[in-house]
Design a protein around this motif. Structure first.
Motif, PDB file in Angstrom:
ATOM      1  N   GLU A  44       0.921  -1.312   0.074  1.00 42.05           N
ATOM      2  CA  GLU A  44      -0.012   0.187   0.052  1.00 42.05           C
ATOM      3  C   GLU A  44       0.787   1.173   0.068  1.00 42.05           C
ATOM      4  O   GLU A  44       0.444   2.325  -0.679  1.00 42.05           O
ATOM      5  CB  GLU A  44      -0.905  -0.004   1.315  1.00 42.05           C
ATOM      6  CG  GLU A  44      -2.156  -1.159   1.110  1.00 42.05           C
ATOM      7  CD  GLU A  44      -2.979  -0.973   2.112  1.00 42.05           C
ATOM      8  OE1 GLU A  44      -4.114  -1.656   2.092  1.00 42.05           O
ATOM      9  OE2 GLU A  44      -2.503  -0.919   3.448  1.00 42.05           O
ATOM     10  N   GLY A  45       1.900   1.198   0.679  1.00 43.23           N
ATOM     11  CA  GLY A  45       2.988   2.350   0.620  1.00 43.23           C
ATOM     12  C   GLY A  45       3.569   2.675  -0.714  1.00 43.23           C
ATOM     13  O   GLY A  45       3.989   3.788  -0.828  1.00 43.23           O
ATOM     14  N   ARG A  46       3.400   1.704  -1.606  1.00 42.54           N
ATOM     15  CA  ARG A  46       4.068   1.493  -2.958  1.00 42.54           C
ATOM     16  C   ARG A  46       2.953   2.407  -3.923  1.00 42.54           C
ATOM     17  O   ARG A  46       3.181   2.338  -5.256  1.00 42.54           O
ATOM     18  CB  ARG A  46       4.348   0.367  -3.492  1.00 42.54           C
ATOM     19  CG  ARG A  46       5.603  -0.382  -2.748  1.00 42.54           C
ATOM     20  CD  ARG A  46       7.055   0.423  -3.408  1.00 42.54           C
ATOM     21  NE  ARG A  46       8.292  -0.160  -2.971  1.00 42.54           N
ATOM     22  CZ  ARG A  46       9.454   0.067  -3.231  1.00 42.54           C
ATOM     23  NH1 ARG A  46       9.580   1.329  -3.965  1.00 42.54           N
ATOM     24  NH2 ARG A  46      10.317  -0.698  -2.922  1.00 42.54           N
ATOM     25  N   GLY A  47       1.556   2.412  -3.440  1.00 41.11           N
ATOM     26  CA  GLY A  47       0.693   2.769  -4.238  1.00 41.11           C
ATOM     27  C   GLY A  47      -0.425   1.590  -4.749  1.00 41.11           C
ATOM     28  O   GLY A  47      -1.121   1.870  -5.547  1.00 41.11           O
ATOM     29  N   CYS A  48      -0.174   0.485  -4.257  1.00 34.92           N
ATOM     30  CA  CYS A  48      -1.119  -0.544  -4.686  1.00 34.92           C
ATOM     31  C   CYS A  48      -2.241  -0.679  -3.720  1.00 34.92           C
ATOM     32  O   CYS A  48      -2.217  -0.201  -2.924  1.00 34.92           O
ATOM     33  CB  CYS A  48      -0.126  -1.922  -4.416  1.00 34.92           C
ATOM     34  SG  CYS A  48       1.281  -2.081  -5.441  1.00 34.92           S
ATOM     35  N   HIS A  49      -3.239  -1.082  -4.431  1.00 35.77           N
ATOM     36  CA  HIS A  49      -4.626  -1.363  -3.791  1.00 35.77           C
ATOM     37  C   HIS A  49      -4.571  -3.080  -3.556  1.00 35.77           C
ATOM     38  O   HIS A  49      -4.380  -3.677  -4.391  1.00 35.77           O
ATOM     39  CB  HIS A  49      -5.665  -1.299  -4.602  1.00 35.77           C
ATOM     40  CG  HIS A  49      -5.856  -0.011  -5.537  1.00 35.77           C
ATOM     41  ND1 HIS A  49      -5.951   1.314  -4.623  1.00 35.77           N
ATOM     42  CD2 HIS A  49      -5.430   0.642  -6.562  1.00 35.77           C
ATOM     43  CE1 HIS A  49      -6.176   2.342  -5.389  1.00 35.77           C
ATOM     44  NE2 HIS A  49      -5.805   1.980  -6.573  1.00 35.77           N
ATOM     45  N   VAL A  50      -4.570  -3.243  -2.235  1.00 30.98           N
ATOM     46  CA  VAL A  50      -4.218  -4.448  -1.761  1.00 30.98           C
ATOM     47  C   VAL A  50      -5.496  -5.207  -1.194  1.00 30.98           C
ATOM     48  O   VAL A  50      -6.335  -4.384  -0.209  1.00 30.98           O
ATOM     49  CB  VAL A  50      -3.232  -4.651  -0.641  1.00 30.98           C
ATOM     50  CG1 VAL A  50      -2.937  -6.186  -0.247  1.00 30.98           C
ATOM     51  CG2 VAL A  50      -2.101  -3.932  -1.026  1.00 30.98           C
ATOM     52  N   PHE A  51      -5.980  -6.372  -1.371  1.00 30.46           N
ATOM     53  CA  PHE A  51      -7.055  -6.978  -0.898  1.00 30.46           C
ATOM     54  C   PHE A  51      -6.952  -8.339  -0.387  1.00 30.46           C
ATOM     55  O   PHE A  51      -6.217  -9.174  -1.169  1.00 30.46           O
ATOM     56  CB  PHE A  51      -8.137  -7.187  -1.837  1.00 30.46           C
ATOM     57  CG  PHE A  51      -8.820  -5.853  -2.571  1.00 30.46           C
ATOM     58  CD1 PHE A  51      -9.606  -4.991  -1.732  1.00 30.46           C
ATOM     59  CD2 PHE A  51      -8.247  -5.240  -3.568  1.00 30.46           C
ATOM     60  CE1 PHE A  51     -10.190  -3.582  -2.407  1.00 30.46           C
ATOM     61  CE2 PHE A  51      -8.564  -4.022  -4.204  1.00 30.46           C
ATOM     62  CZ  PHE A  51      -9.567  -3.186  -3.482  1.00 30.46           C
ATOM     63  N   LEU A  52      -7.343  -8.696   0.857  1.00 35.55           N
ATOM     64  CA  LEU A  52      -7.118  -9.894   1.233  1.00 35.55           C
ATOM     65  C   LEU A  52      -8.377 -11.014   1.268  1.00 35.55           C
ATOM     66  O   LEU A  52      -9.445 -10.494   1.815  1.00 35.55           O
ATOM     67  CB  LEU A  52      -6.716  -9.981   2.798  1.00 35.55           C
ATOM     68  CG  LEU A  52      -6.166 -11.222   3.460  1.00 35.55           C
ATOM     69  CD1 LEU A  52      -4.788 -11.772   2.854  1.00 35.55           C
ATOM     70  CD2 LEU A  52      -5.970 -10.784   5.039  1.00 35.55           C
ATOM     71  N   VAL A  53      -8.484 -11.990   0.560  1.00 39.19           N
ATOM     72  CA  VAL A  53      -9.636 -12.698   0.380  1.00 39.19           C
ATOM     73  C   VAL A  53      -9.189 -14.153   0.741  1.00 39.19           C
ATOM     74  O   VAL A  53      -8.344 -14.788   0.990  1.00 39.19           O
ATOM     75  CB  VAL A  53     -10.255 -12.807  -1.079  1.00 39.19           C
ATOM     76  CG1 VAL A  53     -10.440 -11.278  -1.638  1.00 39.19           C
ATOM     77  CG2 VAL A  53      -8.998 -13.185  -2.023  1.00 39.19           C
ATOM     78  N   SER A  54     -10.431 -14.809   1.194  1.00 42.04           N
ATOM     79  CA  SER A  54     -10.217 -16.223   1.708  1.00 42.04           C
ATOM     80  C   SER A  54     -10.018 -17.572   0.655  1.00 42.04           C
ATOM     81  O   SER A  54      -9.589 -18.449   0.861  1.00 42.04           O
ATOM     82  CB  SER A  54     -11.436 -16.701   2.450  1.00 42.04           C
ATOM     83  OG  SER A  54     -12.730 -16.504   1.377  1.00 42.04           O
ATOM     84  N   ASN A  55     -10.259 -17.260  -0.585  1.00 42.98           N
ATOM     85  CA  ASN A  55     -10.347 -18.264  -1.562  1.00 42.98           C
ATOM     86  C   ASN A  55     -10.237 -17.776  -2.959  1.00 42.98           C
ATOM     87  O   ASN A  55     -10.681 -16.791  -3.309  1.00 42.98           O
ATOM     88  CB  ASN A  55     -11.272 -19.189  -1.498  1.00 42.98           C
ATOM     89  CG  ASN A  55     -12.730 -18.924  -1.354  1.00 42.98           C
ATOM     90  OD1 ASN A  55     -12.974 -18.066  -2.203  1.00 42.98           O
ATOM     91  ND2 ASN A  55     -13.520 -19.241  -0.272  1.00 42.98           N
ATOM     92  N   ALA A  56     -10.257 -18.805  -3.883  1.00 42.43           N
ATOM     93  CA  ALA A  56     -10.328 -18.393  -5.380  1.00 42.43           C
ATOM     94  C   ALA A  56     -11.592 -17.854  -5.846  1.00 42.43           C
ATOM     95  O   ALA A  56     -11.449 -16.863  -6.636  1.00 42.43           O
ATOM     96  CB  ALA A  56      -9.876 -19.546  -6.124  1.00 42.43           C
TER      97      ALA A  56
END
Length: 228
Positions: A44-56
């Motif tokens: 996120e510090g690099r400017g990415c949008h990050v999402f944590l998901v449980s499965n495919a």
């Protein structure tokens, strides 16, 4: 690697790579929660949008939400294929275009690839897997034998990268251990031909020192971390 590298020397190299990878894998498993938090913070510090998901399935939900009705271009990628993301996207009617040049004659491949490269550049979204996520640097390591993963990640307006949480490692040196391990048995060299390190949306500084994103690569980078 194959037998062209020589008998005992080849065995010694394989043994050393396997030992290093096993040691790294054990460390990352033991410290997974801390590495995950660090990776999200630095990405996120690099400017990415990050999402944590449980499965495919949840990863596909997020990809469809990001892309909406736009065309997604992707490449032959073991990480994406292992999660079955192509199939799930297609079943949901999401427009996905591959970059496979297999089946063409040698003389045709250059022309086909040039046309395909233009189509990739005109696509809004490029979808790739990730071989390793570097927690301390907020970087993604992508690798393949043809260079298509670099093209798909850098030419479209938006890069969507999917990685398993288990692929998070502390440093770039650790990412190279992953690269060497992944290369075993796939090539007659010690490393695959193409390795890219992605550190957020591309950026540069203008003459006044102002940072401008998206000058020579994607303007947006979405990283989807899958916990399964």
């Amino acid at each position: 690697m194959n037998q062209a590298m020589g008998g005992p020397k080849c065995d010694e190299y394989h043994c050393n790579v396997n030992k290093s990878f096993a040691k790294l894998e054990g460390f990352c498993l033991k410290n997974q929660e801390n590495l995950k938090k660090k990776a999200i913070q630095t990405l996120e510090g690099r400017g990415c949008h990050v999402f944590l998901v449980s499965n495919a399935e949840k990863a596909v939900d997020k990809i469809a939400e990001i892309a909406q009705s736009g065309r997604i271009v992707t490449c032959h990628d073991p990480q994406i294929e292992a999660l079955g993301i192509h199939e799930i996207l297609q079943k949901r009617g999401v427009r996905v275009q591959g970059t496979n040049v297999e089946g063409f004659e040698r003389g045709e491949i250059n022309d086909v690839w040039l046309k395909m490269r233009q189509e990739i550049a005109e696509s809004a979204f490029g979808l790739t897997g990730v071989q390793a996520v570097v927690a301390n640097h907020g970087s993604l390591m992508l690798m393949d034998e043809r260079g298509s993963v670099h093209t798909v990640s850098s030419l479209p307006y938006t890069h969507i990268a999917v990685a398993k949480v288990q692929h998070i490692v502390p440093d770039l040196a650790d990412a190279m251990i992953v690269a060497r391990s992944a290369s075993l048995g796939k090539t007659d060299r010690k490393l695959v031909r193409y390795i890219s390190i992605v550190s957020g949306p591309s950026s540069t500084s203008d003459i006044e020192g102002k940072n401008v994103r998206g000058m020579h690569g994607p303007k947006e980078v979405y990283v989807i971390l899958v916990e399964e």
